[in-house]
Motif scaffolding. Structure first.
Motif, PDB file in Angstrom:
ATOM      1  N   ARG A  70       0.901  -1.266   0.135  1.00  0.00           N
ATOM      2  CA  ARG A  70       0.145   0.121   0.033  1.00  0.00           C
ATOM      3  C   ARG A  70       0.792   1.088  -0.022  1.00  0.00           C
ATOM      4  O   ARG A  70       2.145   1.264   0.667  1.00  0.00           O
ATOM      5  CB  ARG A  70      -0.871   0.155   1.135  1.00  0.00           C
ATOM      6  CG  ARG A  70      -1.910  -0.939   1.222  1.00  0.00           C
ATOM      7  CD  ARG A  70      -2.906  -0.883   2.464  1.00  0.00           C
ATOM      8  NE  ARG A  70      -4.044  -1.649   2.349  1.00  0.00           N
ATOM      9  CZ  ARG A  70      -5.257  -1.433   1.893  1.00  0.00           C
ATOM     10  NH1 ARG A  70      -5.543  -0.218   1.277  1.00  0.00           N
ATOM     11  NH2 ARG A  70      -6.236  -2.286   1.757  1.00  0.00           N
ATOM     12  N   THR A  71       0.657   2.152  -0.801  1.00  0.00           N
ATOM     13  CA  THR A  71       1.415   3.441  -0.804  1.00  0.00           C
ATOM     14  C   THR A  71       0.428   4.509  -0.290  1.00  0.00           C
ATOM     15  O   THR A  71      -0.604   4.602  -0.557  1.00  0.00           O
ATOM     16  CB  THR A  71       1.697   3.896  -2.312  1.00  0.00           C
ATOM     17  OG1 THR A  71       0.643   4.003  -3.157  1.00  0.00           O
ATOM     18  CG2 THR A  71       2.620   2.803  -2.821  1.00  0.00           C
ATOM     19  N   TYR A  72       1.233   5.376   0.491  1.00  0.00           N
ATOM     20  CA  TYR A  72       0.232   6.499   0.951  1.00  0.00           C
ATOM     21  C   TYR A  72       0.842   7.994   0.924  1.00  0.00           C
ATOM     22  O   TYR A  72       2.177   7.987   0.413  1.00  0.00           O
ATOM     23  CB  TYR A  72       0.526   6.360   2.716  1.00  0.00           C
ATOM     24  CG  TYR A  72      -0.136   5.153   3.307  1.00  0.00           C
ATOM     25  CD1 TYR A  72      -1.212   4.983   3.617  1.00  0.00           C
ATOM     26  CD2 TYR A  72       0.762   3.938   2.929  1.00  0.00           C
ATOM     27  CE1 TYR A  72      -1.805   3.701   3.948  1.00  0.00           C
ATOM     28  CE2 TYR A  72       0.306   2.680   3.524  1.00  0.00           C
ATOM     29  CZ  TYR A  72      -0.956   2.556   3.993  1.00  0.00           C
ATOM     30  OH  TYR A  72      -1.453   1.352   4.407  1.00  0.00           O
ATOM     31  N   GLY A  73       0.007   8.921   0.755  1.00  0.00           N
ATOM     32  CA  GLY A  73       0.537  10.316   0.516  1.00  0.00           C
ATOM     33  C   GLY A  73       1.303  10.888   1.744  1.00  0.00           C
ATOM     34  O   GLY A  73       1.774  12.116   1.675  1.00  0.00           O
ATOM     35  N   ASP A  74       1.376  10.243   2.976  1.00  0.00           N
ATOM     36  CA  ASP A  74       1.888  11.014   4.232  1.00  0.00           C
ATOM     37  C   ASP A  74       3.216  10.021   4.584  1.00  0.00           C
ATOM     38  O   ASP A  74       3.039   8.818   4.393  1.00  0.00           O
ATOM     39  CB  ASP A  74       0.839  10.957   5.287  1.00  0.00           C
ATOM     40  CG  ASP A  74       0.517   9.587   5.728  1.00  0.00           C
ATOM     41  OD1 ASP A  74       0.760   9.379   6.821  1.00  0.00           O
ATOM     42  OD2 ASP A  74      -0.219   8.749   5.016  1.00  0.00           O
ATOM     43  N   THR A  79      -3.035   7.981   5.580  1.00  0.00           N
ATOM     44  CA  THR A  79      -3.862   8.578   4.998  1.00  0.00           C
ATOM     45  C   THR A  79      -4.506   7.392   3.933  1.00  0.00           C
ATOM     46  O   THR A  79      -3.922   6.413   4.081  1.00  0.00           O
ATOM     47  CB  THR A  79      -3.512   9.402   3.966  1.00  0.00           C
ATOM     48  OG1 THR A  79      -2.372   9.038   3.063  1.00  0.00           O
ATOM     49  CG2 THR A  79      -2.785  10.788   4.737  1.00  0.00           C
ATOM     50  N   PRO A  80      -5.311   7.499   2.949  1.00  0.00           N
ATOM     51  CA  PRO A  80      -6.093   6.680   2.240  1.00  0.00           C
ATOM     52  C   PRO A  80      -4.874   6.147   1.361  1.00  0.00           C
ATOM     53  O   PRO A  80      -3.853   6.765   1.085  1.00  0.00           O
ATOM     54  CB  PRO A  80      -7.009   7.294   1.455  1.00  0.00           C
ATOM     55  CG  PRO A  80      -7.548   8.168   2.389  1.00  0.00           C
ATOM     56  CD  PRO A  80      -6.379   8.781   3.027  1.00  0.00           C
ATOM     57  N   SER A  81      -4.878   4.687   1.075  1.00  0.00           N
ATOM     58  CA  SER A  81      -3.807   4.278   0.254  1.00  0.00           C
ATOM     59  C   SER A  81      -4.239   3.639  -1.253  1.00  0.00           C
ATOM     60  O   SER A  81      -5.491   3.580  -1.663  1.00  0.00           O
ATOM     61  CB  SER A  81      -3.075   3.231   1.211  1.00  0.00           C
ATOM     62  OG  SER A  81      -4.149   2.103   1.095  1.00  0.00           O
ATOM     63  N   LEU A  82      -3.153   3.372  -1.938  1.00  0.00           N
ATOM     64  CA  LEU A  82      -3.292   2.743  -3.171  1.00  0.00           C
ATOM     65  C   LEU A  82      -2.578   1.399  -3.272  1.00  0.00           C
ATOM     66  O   LEU A  82      -1.585   1.381  -2.577  1.00  0.00           O
ATOM     67  CB  LEU A  82      -2.374   3.541  -4.250  1.00  0.00           C
ATOM     68  CG  LEU A  82      -2.413   3.019  -5.745  1.00  0.00           C
ATOM     69  CD1 LEU A  82      -3.677   3.075  -6.476  1.00  0.00           C
ATOM     70  CD2 LEU A  82      -1.397   3.810  -6.493  1.00  0.00           C
ATOM     71  N   ILE A  83      -3.674   0.326  -3.400  1.00  0.00           N
ATOM     72  CA  ILE A  83      -2.595  -0.970  -3.591  1.00  0.00           C
ATOM     73  C   ILE A  83      -1.859  -1.427  -4.820  1.00  0.00           C
ATOM     74  O   ILE A  83      -2.391  -1.126  -5.932  1.00  0.00           O
ATOM     75  CB  ILE A  83      -3.988  -2.056  -3.355  1.00  0.00           C
ATOM     76  CG1 ILE A  83      -4.707  -1.899  -1.922  1.00  0.00           C
ATOM     77  CG2 ILE A  83      -3.395  -3.562  -3.512  1.00  0.00           C
ATOM     78  CD1 ILE A  83      -5.850  -2.793  -1.617  1.00  0.00           C
ATOM     79  N   THR A  96       6.890  13.409   0.872  1.00  0.00           N
ATOM     80  CA  THR A  96       5.872  13.076   2.003  1.00  0.00           C
ATOM     81  C   THR A  96       5.577  11.795   2.039  1.00  0.00           C
ATOM     82  O   THR A  96       4.862  11.057   2.654  1.00  0.00           O
ATOM     83  CB  THR A  96       4.845  13.915   2.214  1.00  0.00           C
ATOM     84  OG1 THR A  96       4.140  13.699   0.751  1.00  0.00           O
ATOM     85  CG2 THR A  96       5.409  15.343   2.349  1.00  0.00           C
ATOM     86  N   GLY A  97       5.661  10.726   0.860  1.00  0.00           N
ATOM     87  CA  GLY A  97       4.955   9.322   0.950  1.00  0.00           C
ATOM     88  C   GLY A  97       5.487   8.393   1.850  1.00  0.00           C
ATOM     89  O   GLY A  97       6.654   8.530   2.117  1.00  0.00           O
ATOM     90  N   SER A  98       4.780   7.247   1.869  1.00  0.00           N
ATOM     91  CA  SER A  98       5.098   6.031   2.879  1.00  0.00           C
ATOM     92  C   SER A  98       4.605   4.753   1.995  1.00  0.00           C
ATOM     93  O   SER A  98       3.751   4.835   1.069  1.00  0.00           O
ATOM     94  CB  SER A  98       4.875   6.134   4.024  1.00  0.00           C
ATOM     95  OG  SER A  98       3.574   6.377   3.996  1.00  0.00           O
TER      96      SER A  98
END
Length: 102
Positions: A70-74, A79-83, A96-98
Motif C-alpha cells: 500500500r502506498t500513502y501520501g503521508d 492517509t487513504p492508500s493505493l494498493i 512525504t510518501g510512505s
C-alpha cells in the motif's frame, strides 16, 4: 470407547495447528524497489514489513514481493492508500510518501 479415544486424539493434534495459524500472517518475501532519479542508485527494501517512509526524491515504487503493498501520501501510513499488487509498480508522492506491506 476406542473410537472416542481416537477422535479425541485427532482433535488434540489438530488444535495446535489451528491455534498457531490463527491471526498470524506470513511476512512478505522479496523486495520493494524505489526509483528516485537517474543519478541515484535504486533504494531496495528486502523482505519489508511495517510502514516505511519513502526517500525524499521518490518517483516510482515497484513491488517485487509476494504480498500487496500500500502506498500513502503521508510519511506515517495513515492517509487513504493505493494498493500495488505483486509484480506491479506505481508513481509515488515525493517528499512525504510512505508504503506498507500487507
Amino acid at each position: 470407547m476406542r473410537r472416542i479415544v481416537m477422535a479425541a486424539a485427532a482433535v488434540a493434534l489438530a488444535i495446535p495447528a489451528v491455534i498457531s495459524g490463527a491471526g498470524t500472517a506470513a511476512a512478505a518475501t522479496g523486495r520493494v524497489v524505489v526509483f528516485e532519479t537517474e543519478f541515484q542508485q535504486l533504494t531496495v527494501y528486502e523482505d519489508p514489513s511495517g510502514c516505511h517512509k519513502l526517500p525524499v526524491a521518490s518517483h516510482v515504487l515497484v513491488n517485487l514481493t509476494d504480498a500487496t503493498v500500500r502506498t500513502y501520501g503521508d510519511p506515517l501510513c495513515l492517509t487513504p492508500s493505493l494498493i500495488v499488487q505483486p509484480g506491479f509498480g506505481t508513481h509515488v508522492a515525493p517528499l512525504t510518501g510512505s508504503f506498507s506491506v500487507e
